[in-house]
Design an enzyme around this catalytic site. Structure first.
Site, PDB file in Angstrom:
ATOM      1  N   ARG A 122      -9.781 -21.800   5.217  1.00 46.71           N
ATOM      2  CA  ARG A 122      -9.928 -22.414   6.477  1.00 46.71           C
ATOM      3  C   ARG A 122     -11.379 -22.195   7.063  1.00 46.71           C
ATOM      4  O   ARG A 122     -11.981 -21.115   6.520  1.00 46.71           O
ATOM      5  CB  ARG A 122      -8.949 -22.201   7.448  1.00 46.71           C
ATOM      6  CG  ARG A 122      -7.550 -22.568   7.194  1.00 46.71           C
ATOM      7  CD  ARG A 122      -6.281 -22.137   8.064  1.00 46.71           C
ATOM      8  NE  ARG A 122      -6.463 -22.827   9.221  1.00 46.71           N
ATOM      9  CZ  ARG A 122      -6.549 -22.029  10.388  1.00 46.71           C
ATOM     10  NH1 ARG A 122      -6.532 -20.501  10.457  1.00 46.71           N
ATOM     11  NH2 ARG A 122      -6.730 -22.542  11.473  1.00 46.71           N
ATOM     12  N   LYS A 187      -2.876  -9.737   5.732  1.00 45.45           N
ATOM     13  CA  LYS A 187      -2.877 -11.022   5.099  1.00 45.45           C
ATOM     14  C   LYS A 187      -2.302 -11.311   3.652  1.00 45.45           C
ATOM     15  O   LYS A 187      -2.987 -10.470   2.865  1.00 45.45           O
ATOM     16  CB  LYS A 187      -3.910 -11.803   5.378  1.00 45.45           C
ATOM     17  CG  LYS A 187      -3.871 -13.304   4.773  1.00 45.45           C
ATOM     18  CD  LYS A 187      -5.190 -14.143   5.629  1.00 45.45           C
ATOM     19  CE  LYS A 187      -5.102 -15.526   5.096  1.00 45.45           C
ATOM     20  NZ  LYS A 187      -6.237 -16.274   5.693  1.00 45.45           N
ATOM     21  N   ARG A 320      -6.712 -13.133  17.502  1.00 45.62           N
ATOM     22  CA  ARG A 320      -6.882 -11.518  17.088  1.00 45.62           C
ATOM     23  C   ARG A 320      -6.200 -10.542  18.091  1.00 45.62           C
ATOM     24  O   ARG A 320      -6.078 -10.815  19.186  1.00 45.62           O
ATOM     25  CB  ARG A 320      -8.489 -11.308  17.450  1.00 45.62           C
ATOM     26  CG  ARG A 320      -9.419 -11.854  16.689  1.00 45.62           C
ATOM     27  CD  ARG A 320      -9.833 -11.314  15.191  1.00 45.62           C
ATOM     28  NE  ARG A 320     -10.934 -11.831  14.711  1.00 45.62           N
ATOM     29  CZ  ARG A 320     -10.573 -12.853  13.822  1.00 45.62           C
ATOM     30  NH1 ARG A 320      -9.440 -13.567  13.710  1.00 45.62           N
ATOM     31  NH2 ARG A 320     -11.539 -13.589  13.201  1.00 45.62           N
TER      32      ARG A 320
HETATM   33  C1  BTN Z   1      -6.901 -19.673   4.543  1.00 44.74           C
HETATM   34  O1  BTN Z   1      -8.268 -19.628   4.827  1.00 44.74           O
HETATM   35  O2  BTN Z   1      -6.336 -18.673   5.034  1.00 44.74           O
HETATM   36  C2  BTN Z   1      -6.133 -20.845   3.685  1.00 44.74           C
HETATM   37  C3  BTN Z   1      -6.514 -20.328   2.272  1.00 44.74           C
HETATM   38  C4  BTN Z   1      -5.973 -21.590   1.373  1.00 44.74           C
HETATM   39  C5  BTN Z   1      -6.141 -21.298   0.000  1.00 44.74           C
HETATM   40  C6  BTN Z   1      -5.405 -22.289  -1.016  1.00 44.74           C
HETATM   41  S1  BTN Z   1      -5.276 -21.749  -2.775  1.00 44.74           S
HETATM   42  C7  BTN Z   1      -4.725 -23.257  -3.264  1.00 44.74           C
HETATM   43  C8  BTN Z   1      -5.533 -24.330  -2.286  1.00 44.74           C
HETATM   44  N1  BTN Z   1      -6.715 -24.983  -3.158  1.00 44.74           N
HETATM   45  C9  BTN Z   1      -7.467 -24.398  -2.114  1.00 44.74           C
HETATM   46  O3  BTN Z   1      -8.895 -24.610  -2.445  1.00 44.74           O
HETATM   47  N2  BTN Z   1      -7.566 -23.949  -0.905  1.00 44.74           N
HETATM   48  C10 BTN Z   1      -5.845 -23.823  -1.034  1.00 44.74           C
END
Ligand code: BTN
Length: 323
Positions: A122, A187, A320
């Site tokens: 994100r 996380k 946070r």
């Molecule tokens: C975050 O930032 O917390 C979200 C992370 C999401 C990662 C997943 S891995 C599978 C899918 N493909 C990606 O490129 N991103 C999501």
């Protein structure tokens, strides 16, 4: 990844030594050509050692993703014959992979990858995606009823991931709004939901889940993180975990499509790691301090600021904890 390289990977996965001669004979190519394929596998982050007189071996045996194993487990759990999940050894991003094929997809089509070269998180961040260590999964789901029907979707996905971890017997699983999954406040999983436009009142979504299964410790990922395997004794079988996750997602998304967020609101609040705790919301350059009061039926975060409860929407809000 081409067929030969994929088969080479499956031969090496047992963790035993395989000589260049043996591999060359198997594929009817020269030892030098084998060497080039080994280099290509190393380039995507696979730890392969070469020892003179013995050959090549991976640092530790690899239990690879396998669509047949996913199907068998998915069938046991859901009764459906196939998980419709494509297994990719390497991909830029599983979300992008589905996005590029969206016109051919049906609700429930999914993919998983052993590694992502441009895994996306994100807020434009990267998602660290080492080989055969974690789950990188994307699922396509089409909702009818326009944009308002998907309000709170990413929260439901968060609950699905949290509940799968709960089913593994992991304790202290929690959520941080909108959808980060935590174990003991570290996380363990992130969710990236992308909406690929609407046609008539159909909303096409790609739901990406990155779940840390067995990450190395002491990496600098910019935040406190953990892996599911560090919280359970028995080795986690990733194919089973993918099947479990897909089963849970199918179930929850079907309920969500029919009934919206309300059947999930109470569960989300029980999982909320910040319930009734002081939080700081980062809204771009602004920030707001208040007490976290849960969510409303649209999935917005409720924060009590100066005695008044306000609802915050939008993807750019970060929560946070305040010490
Ligand atoms: C975050 O930032 O917390 C979200 C992370 C999401 C990662 C997943 S891995 C599978 C899918 N493909 C990606 O490129 N991103 C999501």
């Amino acid at each position: 990844m081409n067929y030969l390289r994929n088969e080479l990977l499956h031969i090496l996965a047992d963790g035993e030594f395989h000589s260049g001669t043996e591999l060359g004979e198997h594929f009817a190519i020269s030892r030098a050509a084998i060497g080039k394929h080994i280099n290509a596998l190393q380039d995507i982050g696979i730890d392969i050692y070469s020892v003179k007189g013995k050959g090549y071996r991976v640092a530790k045996p690899l239990s690879l993703l396998d669509s047949k194993k996913i199907d068998v487990m998915f069938h046991q759990l859901s009764g459906q014959t196939s998980a419709n999940c494509t297994v990719l050894p390497v991909v830029d991003s599983t979300n992008t992979y589905l996005k590029d094929r969206i016109v051919h997809l049906h609700t429930g089509n999914a993919c998983v990858a052993e590694t992502q070269t441009s895994g996306r998180g994100r807020h434009g961040r990267q998602w660290y995606s080492p080989f055969a260590s974690n789950i990188y999964l994307s699922l396509y789901w089409c909702f009818s009823g326009g944009y308002q029907t998907i309000a709170g979707l990413s929260l439901v996905v968060g609950i699905a991931v949290a509940d799968v971890l709960d089913d593994l017997g992991i304790q202290h699983v929690g959520l941080k709004w909108p959808n980060d999954v935590y174990i003991n406040m570290a996380k363990v999983a992130g969710i990236l939901v992308e909406v690929e436009g609407t046609v008539a009142d159909e909303v096409h979504t790609i739901i990406g889940v990155g779940l840390n299964v067995d990450l190395a410790e002491n990496l600098d990922l910019g935040q406190t993180y953990t892996s599911a395997q560090h919280h359970v004794k028995n080795p986690i079988e990733r194919n089973e975990l993918v099947a479990h996750l897909l089963t849970k997602l199918h179930h929850y998304l079907t309920v969500f499509a029919n009934k919206g967020l309300s059947p999930f609101q109470e569960r989300w609040e029980r999982l909320n790691a910040f319930n009734h705790k002081p939080v700081k919301l980062l809204l771009g350059k602004e920030s707001v301090m208040g007490i976290c009061m849960g969510i409303n039926d649209q999935g917005a975060l409720l924060v009590q600021v100066d005695g008044v409860i306000k609802a915050y929407h939008g993807g750019e809000i970060s929560v946070r904890a305040v010490d």
